[in-house]
Design an enzyme around this catalytic site. Structure first.
Site, PDB file in Angstrom:
ATOM      1  CB  THR A 195      -6.621   6.563  -4.499  1.00  0.00           C
ATOM      2  OG1 THR A 195      -7.137   7.401  -5.346  1.00  0.00           O
ATOM      3  CG2 THR A 195      -6.402   4.849  -4.985  1.00  0.00           C
ATOM      4  CD  GLU A 282     -11.181  10.437   5.136  1.00  0.00           C
ATOM      5  OE1 GLU A 282     -11.249   9.306   5.684  1.00  0.00           O
ATOM      6  OE2 GLU A 282     -11.465  10.610   3.902  1.00  0.00           O
ATOM      7  CG  ASN A 405     -13.897  14.326   3.925  1.00  0.00           C
ATOM      8  OD1 ASN A 405     -13.178  14.069   2.995  1.00  0.00           O
ATOM      9  ND2 ASN A 405     -13.809  13.326   5.216  1.00  0.00           N
ATOM     10  CB  THR A 410      -7.895  26.084  -1.064  1.00  0.00           C
ATOM     11  OG1 THR A 410      -7.809  25.335   0.041  1.00  0.00           O
ATOM     12  CG2 THR A 410      -9.033  26.784  -1.221  1.00  0.00           C
TER      13      THR A 410
END
Lengths: 410, 410
Positions: A195, A282, A405, A410
């Site tokens: 977010t 990212e 991505n 996990t």
């Protein structure tokens, strides 16, 4: 929080002044993360006004629904933010979580429910264990303090690689006011989805309507002009709180000349924070500014600019340090906005590459290639139709994006 | 042509029958590639009708402009396709290139200029050395032959990893007709930008209007329902040629019952070719079918389906074999189409994952995870609003995509 800090990160978190009427605390609630703070509590003095800008997603989270309604009422006393769980796509359970959190907080602090603002960020589709928040409210309350901005920014991080903050001072009617902001991002982050959250605080004395007007305009040219991967979070939330403690007379009109400096500084702070979000995209290794001019209108210019900024082919070319202007042409063409192929001009790093729909005569790629090797990439496109202009910001698309991505939750 | 064939490639190129009235030749013109064919020449008998569907890009190439105008006139005698240079974003020089090629071909073959169709694929922004095509027309002409479909498909490849062809037979009014098609793709391919080209040939006896109607409808559910990376080529061209040699009476209305079988087989062939294009998407390791039901209308369903299929987060999750349904929710929400968060259902590989806006009670991820490990991924979403439905196809987003598109043009 990642072990590897983005190469585009600022050198340090800024020194942020305290703000009269604002107290902050963070706490470890173990909602999902262990051994780190995952709760931010902000208490604001009575009289604090609020404005909000939210995700345009039609599948937005329960906290967004709550804040949208509460911010329209205009008053705020509390902000409660958790990281690790987005409380998104949690159906009726998510709505109930928000209700319980707000009710417990309003009771603990003796304020109205509509004065309590909640935001959640982290995994989607998992019911929020809200009791971990409500149980810890008294303990967090006991820690409230004024000088805690860096810790506040840290508590709301998910896979962010650095804490994001910014501060500005402005004058309103001769009175100095302060604006502090924190943010987390960027884009839709692993392990599930995250977010963009940003919270801005000021001691300016401004009513809800003025705050809302300024925040909306400022967001349009900052948080609503950035893109990491074209994916829209279900939880994006931008809130502006004003305590009114600065002592100047309230200004009732957003276009009042006395707000000129405040507006400029607020916009500048929003831009700073939104750029920090992109710089933590990212896998980002390049910060990219895309400016479109000569479009049919400003809205068309922004659509074209976002089409360029969101194109995987443009973004991979930038990652590969390839001055591949043909992909910019393609992105203009696919935007759906009016453009004239034979009037199109493109400059990269300030060097004219294409003009009147074809490569410039005697095009020398060397200076452009040198520019592509830097961290800050500038792409300018003139579509040759009208006077519309817009600038948006993005980052490149790299192997690390796939790693982050494409790895299993996990 | 790549050394590594896509793991999703069909086992072999199909055996394609000859088509009366169609002769093909390929030639090495060294337009850009050395040591391989880069020219496809197709001669069609007098009386051949044509229809075309083109890129929606507003910066489309000069060959697209030419074909759009020529196909509206309805007759065809020649198709000339080169690989290695897209003749796109080449301004007035590109238009002149097309003019010279068409003029030389019309003269060589004694037909009208409007009966000559040209398509170019390869590097963008470089002026097409059209003399390499026109000089070689007589030599190519001397090689024209009927049984040359595989070679034809190979000559139009750029960075495709396998040649794409398909064939079907159908009956019209009791008469057997044949449909042969070749294609190249996929997406916007390195080194610069490439193109989706597909050419369909039949011996059916159908006028331009009927062909155009069928091709448009067929493209909407095949070539216009696939996406590799959301990027639109400036050169996408789909042409359908009908020689009329099959001997049945001409059918003047696309909705005539006698065309039912032909229409079904044509649509099936278009779907086959379009799927081959996706299966050769840069770096693709998974073929993904996305179906959306319960949307406000079919158009809304397609917008939502493309929003899912184009989402980098959905595509990286698939690459990572992660059944990350939260990202599907996100993609529905960002599509801008009407959806009800609390009525949304998602199934992956036929297993219900989410229902009524939240994860299904007792959700067992094991069968879904097993499905994600396969090559064919099926995602179904019901948005709970109406009766609109659509299916689109895409591939995953992998490191190889970054490698292919992020490497410098050399």
């Amino acid at each position: 929080m990642s072990a590897t800090v983005s190469p585009l990160a600022p050198s340090a978190f800024p020194v942020m002044p305290t703000l009269a009427g604002i107290r902050l605390a963070t706490h470890e609630c173990a909602i999902r993360y262990k051994g780190r703070t995952d709760l931010l509590l902000v208490e604001m003095d009575a009289g604090t006004k609020v404005a909000g800008v939210y995700t345009r997603s039609l599948t937005c989270s329960a906290p967004v629904d709550w804040c949208r309604e509460a911010s329209a009422k205009g008053s705020a006393r509390l902000l409660i933010v958790n990281s690790g769980n987005a409380n998104a796509f949690t159906g009726a359970a998510g709505v109930a979580s928000v209700e319980r959190t707000v009710e417990a907080a309003a009771k603990e602090f003796g304020c109205k429910k509509s004065e309590v603002f909640v935001a959640s960020t982290g995994t989607i589709g998992v019911v929020l264990p809200d009791e971990r928040i409500t149980e810890n409210l008294p303990a967090a309350r006991a820690k409230l303090t004024e000088a805690y901005w860096h810790e506040a920014a840290k508590a709301i991080m998910t896979t962010d690689t650095f804490a994001k903050g910014a501060t500005r001072t402005a004058t309103i009617d001769g009175q100095v006011v302060t604006i502090n902001g924190i943010a987390k991002g960027a884009g839709m982050i692993a392990p599930d989805m995250a977010t963009m959250l940003s919270f801005i605080f000021t001691d300016a004395n401004l009513p809800h309507d003025v705050l809302q007007d300024l925040l909306k305009k400022g967001a349009d040219r900052s948080f609503n002009a950035i893109t990491v991967d074209s994916d829209t979070s279900t939880s994006d939330t931008l809130l502006l709180f004003a305590t009114g403690k600065a002592g100047h007379d309230s200004v009732k009109d957003a276009s009042d000349k006395r707000l000129k400096d405040f507006k400029a500084k607020l916009f500048d702070l929003l831009l700073d924070l939104s750029h920090q979000v992109v710089k933590d995209g990212e896998g980002a290794t390049k910060f990219v500014e895309v400016t479109v001019t000569g479009a049919a209108g400003n809205r068309a210019a922004k659509t074209i600019a976002l089409s360029i900024a969101n194109s995987p082919l443009v973004k991979t070319a930038i990652a590969g340090e390839d001055a591949n202007w043909g992909r910019v042409v393609m992105a203009v063409g696919k935007s759906g906005e009016k453009a004239d192929r034979d009037k199109l001009s493109i400059a990269i790093g300030g060097v004219q590459v294409a003009k009147d729909g074809q490569v410039v005569p005697g095009y020398d790629e060397a200076p452009v290639t040198a520019h592509m090797k830097g961290q800050n990439i500038v792409i300018e496109t003139d579509v040759g139709i009208g006077k519309g202009r817009a600038t948006v910001w993005t980052c490149d698309l790299t192997h690390a994006y796939i790693d982050i991505n494409g790895s299993y939750r996990t």
